[in-house]
Scaffold this motif. Sequence first.
Motif, short mmCIF file in Angstrom:
data_model
loop_
_atom_site.label_atom_id
_atom_site.label_comp_id
_atom_site.label_asym_id
_atom_site.label_seq_id
_atom_site.Cartn_x
_atom_site.Cartn_y
_atom_site.Cartn_z
N LEU A 153 -16.27 -60.67 52.57
CA LEU A 153 -15.88 -61.44 53.68
C LEU A 153 -16.05 -62.77 52.34
CD1 LEU A 153 -19.06 -60.17 55.80
CD2 LEU A 153 -16.28 -60.48 55.87
N ARG A 154 -15.27 -63.88 53.15
CA ARG A 154 -15.52 -64.99 52.33
C ARG A 154 -17.22 -65.92 52.32
NH1 ARG A 154 -10.43 -68.24 50.53
NH2 ARG A 154 -11.57 -70.00 49.36
N ASP A 155 -17.12 -66.72 51.57
CA ASP A 155 -18.06 -67.54 51.43
C ASP A 155 -18.02 -68.10 50.18
OD1 ASP A 155 -20.85 -68.32 51.48
OD2 ASP A 155 -21.91 -66.94 50.24
N GLY A 156 -17.72 -69.43 51.57
CA GLY A 156 -17.19 -70.72 50.32
C GLY A 156 -15.76 -70.80 49.05
N GLY A 157 -16.52 -70.60 48.24
CA GLY A 157 -15.22 -70.55 47.27
C GLY A 157 -15.34 -68.84 46.25
N ASP A 158 -15.97 -68.14 46.84
CA ASP A 158 -16.24 -66.55 46.30
C ASP A 158 -15.68 -65.17 48.08
OD1 ASP A 158 -16.89 -67.75 43.96
OD2 ASP A 158 -19.55 -67.47 44.95
N TYR A 159 -15.94 -64.09 46.90
CA TYR A 159 -15.71 -63.09 48.65
C TYR A 159 -16.80 -62.10 48.14
CZ TYR A 159 -10.95 -64.03 50.27
OH TYR A 159 -9.88 -64.61 51.39
N VAL A 160 -17.79 -61.93 48.92
CA VAL A 160 -17.91 -61.48 48.74
C VAL A 160 -18.49 -59.57 48.95
CG1 VAL A 160 -21.48 -60.62 49.32
CG2 VAL A 160 -20.44 -63.22 49.05
N ILE A 161 -18.58 -58.60 48.12
CA ILE A 161 -17.67 -57.29 48.26
C ILE A 161 -19.31 -56.26 48.64
CG2 ILE A 161 -16.47 -55.85 47.44
CD1 ILE A 161 -15.56 -57.83 46.03
N ASN A 162 -19.14 -55.82 49.41
CA ASN A 162 -20.28 -54.76 50.19
C ASN A 162 -19.39 -53.30 50.48
OD1 ASN A 162 -23.52 -55.54 50.07
ND2 ASN A 162 -22.59 -57.35 50.52
N GLY A 163 -19.57 -52.16 49.83
CA GLY A 163 -19.09 -50.83 50.18
C GLY A 163 -19.53 -50.28 49.66
N ARG A 164 -18.51 -48.69 49.98
CA ARG A 164 -19.33 -47.72 49.18
C ARG A 164 -17.79 -46.98 48.83
NH1 ARG A 164 -23.01 -43.54 47.81
NH2 ARG A 164 -24.18 -44.76 48.61
N LYS A 165 -16.64 -47.16 47.05
CA LYS A 165 -15.72 -46.11 47.29
C LYS A 165 -16.47 -44.66 46.15
CE LYS A 165 -13.28 -49.65 48.41
NZ LYS A 165 -12.04 -49.69 49.72
N TRP A 166 -14.76 -43.78 46.11
CA TRP A 166 -14.56 -42.96 45.47
C TRP A 166 -13.73 -42.18 45.11
CZ3 TRP A 166 -16.78 -37.59 47.18
CH2 TRP A 166 -16.47 -36.92 48.54
N TRP A 167 -13.82 -41.60 44.16
CA TRP A 167 -12.34 -41.37 43.52
C TRP A 167 -11.27 -42.65 43.08
CZ3 TRP A 167 -11.72 -36.10 42.31
CH2 TRP A 167 -12.32 -35.51 43.18
N THR A 168 -12.51 -43.11 42.32
CA THR A 168 -11.43 -44.60 41.57
C THR A 168 -11.41 -44.12 40.26
OG1 THR A 168 -13.53 -45.78 43.24
CG2 THR A 168 -12.12 -47.05 40.97
N SER A 169 -10.87 -44.23 39.90
CA SER A 169 -10.11 -43.15 38.56
C SER A 169 -10.10 -43.66 37.56
CB SER A 169 -8.43 -42.42 38.39
OG SER A 169 -9.27 -41.30 39.89
N GLY A 170 -10.47 -43.56 36.04
CA GLY A 170 -10.26 -44.45 35.20
C GLY A 170 -11.76 -45.13 35.18
N ALA A 171 -12.32 -45.49 36.56
CA ALA A 171 -14.11 -46.52 36.26
C ALA A 171 -14.68 -46.17 35.09
CB ALA A 171 -14.22 -46.89 37.33
N ASN A 172 -14.87 -45.02 34.80
CA ASN A 172 -15.27 -44.40 33.82
C ASN A 172 -15.79 -44.76 32.58
OD1 ASN A 172 -15.89 -42.19 36.81
ND2 ASN A 172 -18.05 -42.65 35.73
N ASP A 173 -14.38 -44.48 32.38
CA ASP A 173 -13.99 -44.80 30.87
C ASP A 173 -14.15 -45.78 30.68
OD1 ASP A 173 -12.30 -45.57 28.53
OD2 ASP A 173 -11.36 -44.35 29.18
#
Length: 408
Positions: A153-173
């Motif tokens: 969601l847009r908040d001024g000059g930023d976006y604020v992200i909330n949620g849960r993802k999985w199978w985000t391959s490569g992120a543990n490296d």
Amino acid sequence: MDFARSAKAQDYHQRLTDFMTEFVFPAEHSYDQYRLEAGRDDHTVPPVVEELKKLAKDRGLWNLFLPSESGLTNLEYSPLAELSGWSMELAPEALNCAAPDTGNMETLHLFATEQQSKDWLEPLLNGEIRSAFAMTEPAVASSDARNIETTMLRDGGDYVINGRKWWTSGANDPRCKILIVMGRTNPDAASHQQQSMILVPIDTPGVNILRSLPVFGWQDQHGHAEIVFDNVRVPASNLLGEEGGGFAIAQARLGPGRIHHCMRAIGVAERALALMVDRVNKRIAFGKPLAEQGVVQQQVALSRNEIDQARLLCEKAAWTIDQHGNKEARNQVAMIKAVAPQMACNVLDRAIQVHGGAGVTDDFPLARLYGWHRAMRLFDGPDEVHMRSIARAELGREKSALAAAVTK
């Protein structure tokens, strides 16, 4: 259609074959030993990978997947990706042609601003960092991307992200520095304009990596991360493309990525068949080599048929992309994505069977490869979604003169 290799492609094929036999295959033991000694939860890269990357770069075997970098067409790249599939865990990364980085680099190449390219695409192309793609969610059926619940969601000059993802391959490296995240920016927009993609540096406050998900008990070196985004704030300038363009970007990203997976799957199947043939020629059962048993000959023949059929379909899809673009090739890509993982599973299963008890151990790579390719029937769209697309195209196709004549 002409699938004959150009002189350029043949030169690359020979040089890559030499690289595989001289450097990659001999390095597999070192890679496996490092992973074994480090432990399943250690995602640091074995040193031999960086050694191979330097060798590949010095030999001009680098970024082969991206036409703007290599000058290769998709059809020319296809047999090279197949060769890399013979050593799936090592070769693609050694060539800087490993998922999910390839898809992310293609996405950045197509949609990134000049600054975004400088910050992230250039170090990825140089093999200095790795990346991950955060789309799938545990709480919804992500095969229908309209279900994605993560908010951006847009908040001024930023976006604020909330949620849960999985199978985000490569992120543990530990080398992973950037995430491409898909989320909902406007729940009131039309269904295919609600989602956007944004670049999130992995060290941004609120990015919480919970764990790496194993595949049939095997932990990938790069990891398949489950991530919670808790009020993650990034500048609006991190948005990829336009707000609401997430679906279009996803299709542009997943098309080439799907076919690259399929190209490599053919190489995996070729290795499985080579191991199968070697095994049945050496093992004696009921007084003669397994190779002389009729049922075994049937399994070998079926495997060769299925591999060659899949290769031709993959080459047709690659040729169609080159000649007519990703959009026109979408049905061929759906076909090969439904065919190649199943074919690889079939061949791997037969190879496991003729290896007996050894086939399900880590003494051979077959069990591990089977687990990955069984998972491939789910990621980048499950088989059922691709089959649905193929059926819809067929049912909506205008009748040919012959079809019209026999259905009057």
